[in-house]
Scaffold this active site. Structure first.
Site, PDB file in Angstrom:
ATOM      1  N   GLU A  93       1.201  -1.361  -0.198  1.00 49.15           N
ATOM      2  CA  GLU A  93       0.024   0.424  -0.490  1.00 49.15           C
ATOM      3  C   GLU A  93       0.585   1.043   0.445  1.00 49.15           C
ATOM      4  O   GLU A  93       1.968   1.161   0.918  1.00 49.15           O
ATOM      5  CB  GLU A  93      -0.574  -0.141   1.149  1.00 49.15           C
ATOM      6  CG  GLU A  93      -1.937  -0.986   1.086  1.00 49.15           C
ATOM      7  CD  GLU A  93      -2.984  -1.164   2.350  1.00 49.15           C
ATOM      8  OE1 GLU A  93      -4.217  -1.688   2.065  1.00 49.15           O
ATOM      9  OE2 GLU A  93      -2.209  -1.212   3.772  1.00 49.15           O
ATOM     10  N   CYS A 106       3.393   8.362   0.566  1.00 47.19           N
ATOM     11  CA  CYS A 106       4.117   7.817   2.048  1.00 47.19           C
ATOM     12  C   CYS A 106       4.046   6.431   0.764  1.00 47.19           C
ATOM     13  O   CYS A 106       3.265   5.847   0.321  1.00 47.19           O
ATOM     14  CB  CYS A 106       2.945   7.752   2.880  1.00 47.19           C
ATOM     15  SG  CYS A 106       3.736   5.944   4.366  1.00 47.19           S
ATOM     16  N   CYS A 113       6.982  -6.920   6.888  1.00 45.17           N
ATOM     17  CA  CYS A 113       8.142  -5.345   7.571  1.00 45.17           C
ATOM     18  C   CYS A 113       9.374  -6.634   7.776  1.00 45.17           C
ATOM     19  O   CYS A 113       8.942  -7.903   8.558  1.00 45.17           O
ATOM     20  CB  CYS A 113       7.503  -4.522   8.859  1.00 45.17           C
ATOM     21  SG  CYS A 113       9.027  -3.655   9.366  1.00 45.17           S
ATOM     22  N   CYS A 117       7.251  -4.667  15.432  1.00 44.33           N
ATOM     23  CA  CYS A 117       6.744  -3.367  16.997  1.00 44.33           C
ATOM     24  C   CYS A 117       5.762  -3.997  17.198  1.00 44.33           C
ATOM     25  O   CYS A 117       4.523  -4.317  15.772  1.00 44.33           O
ATOM     26  CB  CYS A 117       6.925  -2.093  16.137  1.00 44.33           C
ATOM     27  SG  CYS A 117       8.485  -1.368  15.085  1.00 44.33           S
ATOM     28  N   CYS A 120       2.689  -1.859  15.221  1.00 40.86           N
ATOM     29  CA  CYS A 120       2.259  -1.695  14.383  1.00 40.86           C
ATOM     30  C   CYS A 120       1.281  -2.741  13.238  1.00 40.86           C
ATOM     31  O   CYS A 120       1.577  -4.177  13.966  1.00 40.86           O
ATOM     32  CB  CYS A 120       3.575  -1.316  13.930  1.00 40.86           C
ATOM     33  SG  CYS A 120       3.254  -0.779  11.735  1.00 40.86           S
ATOM     34  N   LEU A 220      11.270   6.992  17.654  1.00 39.90           N
ATOM     35  CA  LEU A 220      12.403   6.320  18.354  1.00 39.90           C
ATOM     36  C   LEU A 220      11.219   5.929  19.722  1.00 39.90           C
ATOM     37  O   LEU A 220      11.696   4.616  20.410  1.00 39.90           O
ATOM     38  CB  LEU A 220      12.640   7.964  19.196  1.00 39.90           C
ATOM     39  CG  LEU A 220      13.511   7.955  20.756  1.00 39.90           C
ATOM     40  CD1 LEU A 220      14.880   6.505  20.083  1.00 39.90           C
ATOM     41  CD2 LEU A 220      13.383   9.675  20.745  1.00 39.90           C
ATOM     42  N   HIS A 221       9.961   6.604  20.159  1.00 36.09           N
ATOM     43  CA  HIS A 221       9.149   6.209  20.882  1.00 36.09           C
ATOM     44  C   HIS A 221       9.282   5.819  21.890  1.00 36.09           C
ATOM     45  O   HIS A 221       8.409   5.657  23.736  1.00 36.09           O
ATOM     46  CB  HIS A 221       8.165   4.247  20.084  1.00 36.09           C
ATOM     47  CG  HIS A 221       8.001   5.161  19.027  1.00 36.09           C
ATOM     48  ND1 HIS A 221       6.742   5.550  19.044  1.00 36.09           N
ATOM     49  CD2 HIS A 221       7.893   4.461  17.305  1.00 36.09           C
ATOM     50  CE1 HIS A 221       6.401   5.922  17.873  1.00 36.09           C
ATOM     51  NE2 HIS A 221       7.158   5.180  16.773  1.00 36.09           N
ATOM     52  N   CYS A 338      -0.640   6.167   9.962  1.00 38.89           N
ATOM     53  CA  CYS A 338       0.652   5.486  10.497  1.00 38.89           C
ATOM     54  C   CYS A 338       0.165   4.278  10.938  1.00 38.89           C
ATOM     55  O   CYS A 338      -0.788   4.152  11.767  1.00 38.89           O
ATOM     56  CB  CYS A 338       1.175   6.428  11.927  1.00 38.89           C
ATOM     57  SG  CYS A 338       1.964   7.178  10.935  1.00 38.89           S
TER      58      CYS A 338
HETATM   59  N1  SAH Z   1       9.791   0.845  10.031  1.00 37.34           N
HETATM   60  C1  SAH Z   1       9.610   2.398   9.272  1.00 37.34           C
HETATM   61  C2  SAH Z   1       8.904   3.144   8.573  1.00 37.34           C
HETATM   62  C3  SAH Z   1       6.950   2.407   8.776  1.00 37.34           C
HETATM   63  S1  SAH Z   1       6.164   2.776   9.796  1.00 37.34           S
HETATM   64  C4  SAH Z   1       9.632   2.829  10.726  1.00 37.34           C
HETATM   65  O1  SAH Z   1       9.582   2.571  12.192  1.00 37.34           O
HETATM   66  O2  SAH Z   1       9.874   4.038  10.898  1.00 37.34           O
HETATM   67  C5  SAH Z   1       5.942   4.816  10.002  1.00 37.34           C
HETATM   68  C6  SAH Z   1       6.044   5.025  11.066  1.00 37.34           C
HETATM   69  O3  SAH Z   1       4.629   5.079  11.969  1.00 37.34           O
HETATM   70  C7  SAH Z   1       6.900   4.915  12.043  1.00 37.34           C
HETATM   71  O4  SAH Z   1       7.202   5.793  13.160  1.00 37.34           O
HETATM   72  C8  SAH Z   1       6.677   3.967  13.450  1.00 37.34           C
HETATM   73  O5  SAH Z   1       5.833   3.607  14.865  1.00 37.34           O
HETATM   74  C9  SAH Z   1       4.622   4.875  12.888  1.00 37.34           C
HETATM   75  N2  SAH Z   1       4.288   3.704  13.597  1.00 37.34           N
HETATM   76  C10 SAH Z   1       3.880   2.402  13.192  1.00 37.34           C
HETATM   77  N3  SAH Z   1       2.372   1.788  13.601  1.00 37.34           N
HETATM   78  C11 SAH Z   1       1.334   3.033  14.374  1.00 37.34           C
HETATM   79  C12 SAH Z   1       0.482   3.377  14.579  1.00 37.34           C
HETATM   80  N4  SAH Z   1      -0.773   2.155  14.900  1.00 37.34           N
HETATM   81  N5  SAH Z   1      -0.024   4.226  15.333  1.00 37.34           N
HETATM   82  C13 SAH Z   1       0.810   5.738  14.450  1.00 37.34           C
HETATM   83  N6  SAH Z   1       2.438   5.654  14.751  1.00 37.34           N
HETATM   84  C14 SAH Z   1       2.286   3.945  14.538  1.00 37.34           C
END
Ligand code: SAH
Length: 349
Positions: A93, A106, A113, A117, A120, A220-221, A338
């Site tokens: 997508e 995007c 992946c 995480c 996600c 980072l989170h 995201c």
């Molecule tokens: N793998 C890469 C790019 C894809 S994710 C990365 O980790 O940066 C793009 C962004 O969305 C990342 O910052 C990720 O942490 C965030 N993300 C993933 N799941 C999410 C969710 N459920 N709600 C909000 N942000 C999320």
């Protein structure tokens, strides 16, 4: 019989060499290259300034693997999500995000992946395969066309924040960027491209070494290893100390700041210690913090922290002169925000 090779896996030089080896001029390689990238030819037949004989010879040796937009969904807020069918039937997508003045694409870098995480949706798919440079380029090109069609202006920015971890498909992502920024491709400025990573230290350093001009964002989170490993398990391997070292390396080589993406969740990173750790982390190199709204993916343990908690984060960061932006999600009604990209659209066709 051996499967025919995708002609877009060849560099310009390789294409020139192919023609010389076949008794033609190297220049023919340039012509064909322009058809493949700038003019996005889908068939050898389209290459009208190339002789019939040459076209037949190309047909006999190569295929052009293009993507197809399988399904397009438009959100109430103007966001467009493309479900893209690849030549082998797999789906990824990509998303067009419009504002008044610009359009951001995007794009995805992997089917599924490499990382896991726990917040996600893409992580649930696991990694099925890496996208090749042409497949990444085509997503951008498709969104550029949609932007012209729906919003009357060209695509202005690209973020590698779709499905996948771009730095785990490093070579192909960099090749796609080369084409996106080349005048023979889309001629976009690398300053308008952001690669977002969960943090692969040696690749961050490699990007810096190769003098890439794109922007870097780090998801980072949490700036506390124990918490980060819980929600981003690969942090055990690529821990904050190794990321920190790579960021210092990046900044010294490129002199460009990094953006940290950060979601605040209730009961996970909403405490004082987490804020303190983030402030410390922000001292490593010049940076900005983007607080991202959480997009729930299921009934799991993750819940966006309250507005009061988020305001507390903001005021603490600002007190330490750290630039902080709050990013509202776009396209939530079509699962385009995201972390929501998980090929759900294919179930609804
Ligand atoms: N793998 C890469 C790019 C894809 S994710 C990365 O980790 O940066 C793009 C962004 O969305 C990342 O910052 C990720 O942490 C965030 N993300 C993933 N799941 C999410 C969710 N459920 N709600 C909000 N942000 C999320």
């Amino acid at each position: 019989m051996e499967a025919k090779k995708d002609i877009r896996a060849l560099s310009k030089e390789e294409l020139r060499e192919f023609f010389v080896a076949n008794g033609d001029k190297a220049f023919r390689g340039n012509q064909v290259y322009e058809w493949l990238w700038h003019k996005t030819a889908h068939n050898f037949e389209d290459m009208t300034n190339v002789s019939k004989g040459t076209r037949a010879m190309l047909e006999a040796n190569f295929v052009i693997n293009h993507i197809e937009v399988d399904q397009m969904q438009r959100s109430k807020d103007g966001t467009v999500k493309n479900a893209i069918r690849l030549h082998d039937g797999l789906i990824v997508e990509s998303v067009l995000i419009p504002t008044d003045t610009r359009t951001t694409a995007c794009v995805s870098s992997q089917v599924g992946c490499s990382f896991n995480c726990s917040f996600c949706a893409t992580a649930r798919l696991k990694r099925m395969r890496d996208l090749n440079p042409g497949e990444i380029y085509d997503q951008v090109s498709a969104i550029n066309q949609e932007s012209l069609l729906y919003y009357n202006h060209k695509l202005s920015n690209i973020v590698f924040m779709g499905m996948g971890e771009p730095l785990m498909n490093y070579d192909n992502v960099m090749k796609s960027i080369e084409m996106i920024t080349s005048p023979e491709g889309l001629g976009m400025s690398p300053k308008r491209i952001t690669v977002s990573t969960s943090g692969v230290p040696h690749r961050i350093k490699q990007m810096a070494d190769e003098g890439t001009k794109v922007n870097l964002a780090l998801s980072l989170h949490s700036a506390i290893d124990e918490i980060r490993t819980k929600i981003m398990p690969f942090n055990k391997k690529y821990d904050l100390a190794s990321i920190k070292e790579a960021l210092i390396y990046w900044y010294h080589k490129t002199e460009r700041h990094v953006t940290y993406e950060y979601v605040v969740w209730e009961g996970i990173n909403d405490d004082k210690e987490s804020i303190k750790a983030l402030i410390e982390f922000c001292k490593i190199i010049p940076c900005k913090v983007n607080l991202i709204e959480y997009n729930p993916i299921d009934d799991g343990p993750f819940q966006q922290a309250s507005p009061a908690t988020i305001n507390n984060y903001i005021s603490n960061l600002e007190m330490h002169d750290i630039t902080v932006n709050v990013r509202r999600s776009r396209g939530k009604d079509i699962d385009a925000a995201c972390g929501q990209l998980a090929n759900k659209s294919k179930d609804t066709v």
